[in-house]
Scaffold this motif. Structure first.
Motif, PDB file in Angstrom:
ATOM      1  N   GLN A   1      55.616  39.690  97.788  1.00  0.00           N
ATOM      2  CA  GLN A   1      56.683  40.334  98.562  1.00  0.00           C
ATOM      3  C   GLN A   1      57.076  39.345  99.647  1.00  0.00           C
ATOM      4  N   THR A   2      58.360  39.269  99.976  1.00  0.00           N
ATOM      5  CA  THR A   2      58.816  38.350 101.011  1.00  0.00           C
ATOM      6  C   THR A   2      59.216  39.123 102.261  1.00  0.00           C
ATOM      7  N   GLY A   3      59.224  38.402 103.393  1.00  0.00           N
ATOM      8  CA  GLY A   3      59.613  39.030 104.635  1.00  0.00           C
ATOM      9  C   GLY A   3      58.772  38.545 105.798  1.00  0.00           C
ATOM     10  N   VAL A   4      58.800  39.302 106.886  1.00  0.00           N
ATOM     11  CA  VAL A   4      58.041  38.988 108.097  1.00  0.00           C
ATOM     12  C   VAL A   4      56.960  40.046 108.267  1.00  0.00           C
ATOM     13  N   PHE A   5      55.726  39.604 108.490  1.00  0.00           N
ATOM     14  CA  PHE A   5      54.594  40.515 108.573  1.00  0.00           C
ATOM     15  C   PHE A   5      53.787  40.222 109.838  1.00  0.00           C
ATOM     16  N   SER A   6      53.170  41.264 110.379  1.00  0.00           N
ATOM     17  CA  SER A   6      52.501  41.131 111.671  1.00  0.00           C
ATOM     18  C   SER A   6      50.987  41.031 111.595  1.00  0.00           C
ATOM     19  N   ASP A   7      50.426  41.054 110.384  1.00  0.00           N
ATOM     20  CA  ASP A   7      48.972  40.899 110.296  1.00  0.00           C
ATOM     21  C   ASP A   7      48.618  39.982 109.127  1.00  0.00           C
ATOM     22  N   TRP A   8      47.529  39.235 109.316  1.00  0.00           N
ATOM     23  CA  TRP A   8      47.136  38.216 108.343  1.00  0.00           C
ATOM     24  C   TRP A   8      46.639  38.826 107.036  1.00  0.00           C
ATOM     25  N   GLU A   9      45.916  39.941 107.090  1.00  0.00           N
ATOM     26  CA  GLU A   9      45.368  40.512 105.870  1.00  0.00           C
ATOM     27  C   GLU A   9      46.476  40.913 104.898  1.00  0.00           C
ATOM     28  N   THR A  10      47.535  41.501 105.423  1.00  0.00           N
ATOM     29  CA  THR A  10      48.671  41.846 104.562  1.00  0.00           C
ATOM     30  C   THR A  10      49.288  40.582 103.973  1.00  0.00           C
ATOM     31  N   THR A  11      49.497  39.587 104.827  1.00  0.00           N
ATOM     32  CA  THR A  11      50.087  38.329 104.365  1.00  0.00           C
ATOM     33  C   THR A  11      49.226  37.687 103.291  1.00  0.00           C
ATOM     34  N   ARG A  12      47.929  37.665 103.529  1.00  0.00           N
ATOM     35  CA  ARG A  12      47.002  37.054 102.568  1.00  0.00           C
ATOM     36  C   ARG A  12      47.103  37.720 101.200  1.00  0.00           C
ATOM     37  N   SER A  13      47.224  39.049 101.183  1.00  0.00           N
ATOM     38  CA  SER A  13      47.306  39.761  99.906  1.00  0.00           C
ATOM     39  C   SER A  13      48.584  39.420  99.141  1.00  0.00           C
ATOM     40  N   LEU A  14      49.598  38.981  99.868  1.00  0.00           N
ATOM     41  CA  LEU A  14      50.885  38.672  99.234  1.00  0.00           C
ATOM     42  C   LEU A  14      50.958  37.247  98.696  1.00  0.00           C
ATOM     43  N   VAL A  15      50.146  36.341  99.244  1.00  0.00           N
ATOM     44  CA  VAL A  15      50.261  34.935  98.848  1.00  0.00           C
ATOM     45  C   VAL A  15      49.028  34.397  98.120  1.00  0.00           C
TER      46      VAL A  15
ATOM     47  N   GLY B   1      53.025  28.768  93.811  1.00  0.00           N
ATOM     48  CA  GLY B   1      54.208  28.405  94.570  1.00  0.00           C
ATOM     49  C   GLY B   1      54.385  29.184  95.856  1.00  0.00           C
ATOM     50  N   ALA B   2      53.324  29.823  96.327  1.00  0.00           N
ATOM     51  CA  ALA B   2      53.417  30.584  97.577  1.00  0.00           C
ATOM     52  C   ALA B   2      53.893  29.695  98.719  1.00  0.00           C
ATOM     53  N   ARG B   3      54.754  30.253  99.562  1.00  0.00           N
ATOM     54  CA  ARG B   3      55.275  29.511 100.715  1.00  0.00           C
ATOM     55  C   ARG B   3      55.311  30.450 101.910  1.00  0.00           C
ATOM     56  N   TYR B   4      54.572  30.068 102.968  1.00  0.00           N
ATOM     57  CA  TYR B   4      54.428  30.954 104.106  1.00  0.00           C
ATOM     58  C   TYR B   4      54.080  30.135 105.343  1.00  0.00           C
TER      59      TYR B   4
ATOM     60  N   THR C   1      56.121  34.266 117.750  1.00  0.00           N
ATOM     61  CA  THR C   1      56.915  35.437 118.123  1.00  0.00           C
ATOM     62  C   THR C   1      57.650  35.984 116.910  1.00  0.00           C
ATOM     63  N   ARG C   2      57.979  37.282 116.962  1.00  0.00           N
ATOM     64  CA  ARG C   2      58.710  37.904 115.858  1.00  0.00           C
ATOM     65  C   ARG C   2      60.110  37.297 115.727  1.00  0.00           C
ATOM     66  N   ALA C   3      60.735  36.999 116.865  1.00  0.00           N
ATOM     67  CA  ALA C   3      62.088  36.448 116.830  1.00  0.00           C
ATOM     68  C   ALA C   3      62.121  35.125 116.078  1.00  0.00           C
ATOM     69  N   GLU C   4      61.158  34.256 116.365  1.00  0.00           N
ATOM     70  CA  GLU C   4      61.094  32.969 115.670  1.00  0.00           C
ATOM     71  C   GLU C   4      60.827  33.172 114.189  1.00  0.00           C
ATOM     72  N   ALA C   5      59.956  34.118 113.875  1.00  0.00           N
ATOM     73  CA  ALA C   5      59.623  34.373 112.472  1.00  0.00           C
ATOM     74  C   ALA C   5      60.842  34.890 111.706  1.00  0.00           C
ATOM     75  N   GLU C   6      61.565  35.822 112.307  1.00  0.00           N
ATOM     76  CA  GLU C   6      62.736  36.383 111.631  1.00  0.00           C
ATOM     77  C   GLU C   6      63.832  35.335 111.440  1.00  0.00           C
ATOM     78  N   GLN C   7      63.994  34.478 112.430  1.00  0.00           N
ATOM     79  CA  GLN C   7      64.986  33.409 112.308  1.00  0.00           C
ATOM     80  C   GLN C   7      64.609  32.440 111.189  1.00  0.00           C
ATOM     81  N   ALA C   8      63.320  32.094 111.137  1.00  0.00           N
ATOM     82  CA  ALA C   8      62.846  31.171 110.100  1.00  0.00           C
ATOM     83  C   ALA C   8      62.970  31.787 108.713  1.00  0.00           C
ATOM     84  N   PHE C   9      62.714  33.100 108.633  1.00  0.00           N
ATOM     85  CA  PHE C   9      62.826  33.763 107.333  1.00  0.00           C
ATOM     86  C   PHE C   9      64.269  33.753 106.850  1.00  0.00           C
ATOM     87  N   ARG C  10      65.197  34.057 107.744  1.00  0.00           N
ATOM     88  CA  ARG C  10      66.618  34.060 107.350  1.00  0.00           C
ATOM     89  C   ARG C  10      67.072  32.664 106.937  1.00  0.00           C
ATOM     90  N   ALA C  11      66.596  31.654 107.655  1.00  0.00           N
ATOM     91  CA  ALA C  11      67.009  30.280 107.355  1.00  0.00           C
ATOM     92  C   ALA C  11      66.477  29.803 106.022  1.00  0.00           C
TER      93      ALA C  11
END
Length: 245
Positions: A13-27, A32-35, A40-50
């Motif tokens: 699943q792609t997107g912005v997540f606030s905890d490592w355990e959730t992120t780990r389960s996704l990648v 080809g995982a990329r993460y 900050t959330r603002a930086e993460a959301e900007q990077a995700f959109r870019a």
């Protein structure tokens, strides 16, 4: 510990997540995982959109790597792969390092370019950087494993050094090459025991950590990078397509 936000550009699943355990389960074990983590959330959301549009256009290739790390990653809080490269040997030398947590790559480092190095000096320099990183982790209460494909480097600091030290840093039959880095690394290594485990890993047998460290070492050679700097972003498949040492 400060809150971090994780961007997943390629995963289950792609997107912005606030905890490592959730992120780990996704990648974890996703080819080809990329993460990447952001403060900050603002930086993460900007990077995700870019990065989302670029990632969507990229054709994911199946991984040719057998396993991320050697051994049981659950036994250690951090695993640190290190490798050296020299082309030709002697000649242009560089070092690389890869840091894993929970079996997933978290950081990549490269540099220490030496135009008059050898494969052995590059391996020793890489091991020294891994020891310095492990020292910081252990000081914070973590357990650490360093993995190197250089039997020479491992033997220098964990097998031969005690005998050389007893003999006044001399050996029968001649000088000890690379003595200063060996002495420094040996002192650091012994100060970290027993919280540190030093492990030999076979080279170029499909272990992801070893392959990534190799690419970082070769990158240092090709770019002639003298300082030891972090490589970003983490895109495992793209890095594996880089020139091998």
């Amino acid at each position: 510990m400060a809150q971090k936000f994780y961007v997943v550009w390629a995963g289950r699943q792609t997107g912005v997540f606030s905890d490592w355990e959730t992120t780990r389960s996704l990648v974890h074990a996703f080819a080809g995982a990329r993460y990447k983590a952001f403060p900050t959330r603002a930086e993460a959301e900007q990077a995700f959109r870019a990065g989302a549009s670029t990632q969507a256009r990229a054709a994911a290739k199946p991984s040719t790597i057998n396993a991320p790390t050697a051994g049981d990653a659950t036994k250690f809080d951090v695993q640190i792969y290190c490798d050296g490269a020299c082309d030709p040997n002697p000649g242009n030398a560089g070092s690389g390092m890869v840091v894993y947590r929970g079996g997933l790559v978290q950081e990549l480092w490269y540099g220490l370019y030496n135009p008059n190095g050898t494969n052995n000096t590059a391996e020793l320099n890489a091991l020294h950087q891994a020891l310095l990183y492990a020292k910081r982790e252990i000081a914070g209460g973590a357990s650490a494993q360093i993995l190197s494909d250089s039997k020479y480097s491992i033997n220098c600091i964990s097998v031969w050094a005690p005998g050389w030290e007893k003999k006044g840093w001399k050996k029968a039959g001649g000088e000890i090459k690379n003595l200063e880095i060996i002495k420094t690394s040996y002192a650091l290594y012994t100060s970290l025991l027993p919280q540190l485990t030093l492990t030999h890993v076979s080279a170029h047998v499909g272990t992801e950590g070893n392959e990534l460290a190799d690419r970082m070492a070769m990158l240092a050679v090709l770019t002639k990078t003298k300082d030891f700097r972090q490589y970003e972003p983490i895109d495992v498949q793209q890095i594996l397509r880089m020139r091998a040492g």
